[in-house]
Design a protein around this motif. Structure first.
Motif, mmCIF file in Angstrom:
data_model
loop_
_atom_site.group_PDB
_atom_site.id
_atom_site.type_symbol
_atom_site.label_atom_id
_atom_site.label_comp_id
_atom_site.label_asym_id
_atom_site.label_seq_id
_atom_site.Cartn_x
_atom_site.Cartn_y
_atom_site.Cartn_z
ATOM 1 N N VAL A 203 13.934 -46.084 16.460
ATOM 2 C CA VAL A 203 14.708 -44.054 16.189
ATOM 3 C C VAL A 203 13.490 -43.859 17.424
ATOM 4 N N VAL A 204 12.166 -44.576 17.617
ATOM 5 C CA VAL A 204 11.447 -44.771 19.418
ATOM 6 C C VAL A 204 11.989 -44.468 20.508
ATOM 7 N N ALA A 205 12.847 -45.376 20.392
ATOM 8 C CA ALA A 205 13.607 -46.623 21.525
ATOM 9 C C ALA A 205 14.532 -45.262 21.438
ATOM 10 N N VAL A 206 15.382 -45.114 20.970
ATOM 11 C CA VAL A 206 16.308 -43.891 21.161
ATOM 12 C C VAL A 206 16.039 -42.412 21.736
ATOM 13 N N LEU A 207 14.921 -42.153 21.123
ATOM 14 C CA LEU A 207 13.596 -41.013 21.661
ATOM 15 C C LEU A 207 13.544 -41.186 23.664
ATOM 16 N N GLN A 208 13.000 -41.685 23.295
ATOM 17 C CA GLN A 208 12.336 -41.902 25.211
ATOM 18 C C GLN A 208 13.487 -42.220 25.904
ATOM 19 N N ASP A 209 14.782 -41.976 25.558
ATOM 20 C CA ASP A 209 15.176 -41.726 26.999
ATOM 21 C C ASP A 209 16.176 -40.257 26.397
ATOM 22 N N TRP A 210 15.603 -39.598 26.057
ATOM 23 C CA TRP A 210 16.219 -37.962 24.981
ATOM 24 C C TRP A 210 15.199 -37.256 26.789
ATOM 25 N N PRO A 211 16.087 -36.655 27.863
ATOM 26 C CA PRO A 211 15.326 -35.844 28.999
ATOM 27 C C PRO A 211 14.407 -34.709 28.460
ATOM 28 N N GLU A 212 14.478 -34.340 26.794
ATOM 29 C CA GLU A 212 13.418 -33.390 26.448
ATOM 30 C C GLU A 212 12.738 -34.373 25.762
ATOM 31 N N CYS A 213 12.571 -35.172 25.229
ATOM 32 C CA CYS A 213 11.011 -35.913 25.344
ATOM 33 C C CYS A 213 10.487 -36.381 26.045
#
Length: 224
Positions: A203-213
């Motif tokens: 999950v963290v690996a995906v979130l790290q690519d989200w612009p808002e994150c």
């Protein structure tokens, strides 16, 4: 952003109630389980009948709750996500079991929305403070209602992280779904977009690519 995170099979490595029944109840609990999975009874009826079969004292049950194994990568996920979002646990399981197991494992203290565990002289009973009569999933703990109530403002992004049948209804309404277990099959069958995961590291690996994150975490570090 609001994360709605399931507990049994998601934060915990196995289903807590199933493990409880295997240890302290007779085999009749499996008949109720099959009736629920087949859609013949709702979750409330299933769990109420199953927990009525439990025979154990308070000490034995408390000891069991402390043995629940959790996914340690959840702590890393929470440390990352709390910089830009709120995280709540929503489970159709037992509130006390969740709190005891998380405290015993030194996990972060978070809002928990679950069914209430009541101790009886020789067993336990479950009550349903978050039940909604119109819950489409027939759950004791309506995750759709929790998501609505916990949104800080209309339109706030809701992210579901789950693995099973109790997550199915919210999966239709959430903005993003992280799925494993039977929730994957449900999403595939109903053409619900989802992101597969095994642990919270995924999950963290995906979130790290989200612009808002990325924007939120950068601002956090700059102001720290």
């Amino acid at each position: 952003m609001l994360f709605i995170v399931d507990f049994d099979g998601t934060i915990s490595k196995s289903d807590t109630i199933d493990a409880l029944l295997e240890k302290f109840a007779d085999d009749r609990w499996q008949q109720y389980e099959q009736s629920w999975l087949a859609g013949e009874i709702d979750a409330v009826t299933c769990m109420s009948n199953q927990l009525a079969l439990v025979e154990a004292d308070h000490i034995a049950l408390e000891s069991f709750f402390r043995t629940i194994e959790l996914d340690r990568s959840f702590c890393q996920f929470h440390s990352f996500a709390r910089q830009f979002a709120r995280v709540v646990i929503a489970s159709d399981g037992l509130d006390h079991a969740i709190k005891v197991s998380m405290q015993h494992s030194a996990f972060p203290e978070l809002p928990v929305f679950a069914n209430r565990l009541n101790f009886e002289p020789k067993g336990i009973r479950m009550t349903f403070p978050n039940r909604q009569p119109d819950c489409a999933g027939g759950n004791g703990n309506c995750k759709c209602a929790i998501a609505t109530a916990q949104r800080a403002y209309p339109g706030e992004k809701v992210v579901l992280i789950g693995d099973g049948k109790s997550d199915a209804c919210l999966a239709k309404r959430a903005d993003v779904v992280f799925a494993k277990g039977s929730l994957v099959k449900h999403c595939e069958k109903n053409q619900i977009p989802f992101i597969p995961f095994s642990t919270f590291d995924d999950v963290v690996a995906v979130l790290q690519d989200w612009p808002e994150c990325q924007i939120s975490t950068t601002l956090t570090h700059q102001t720290a």
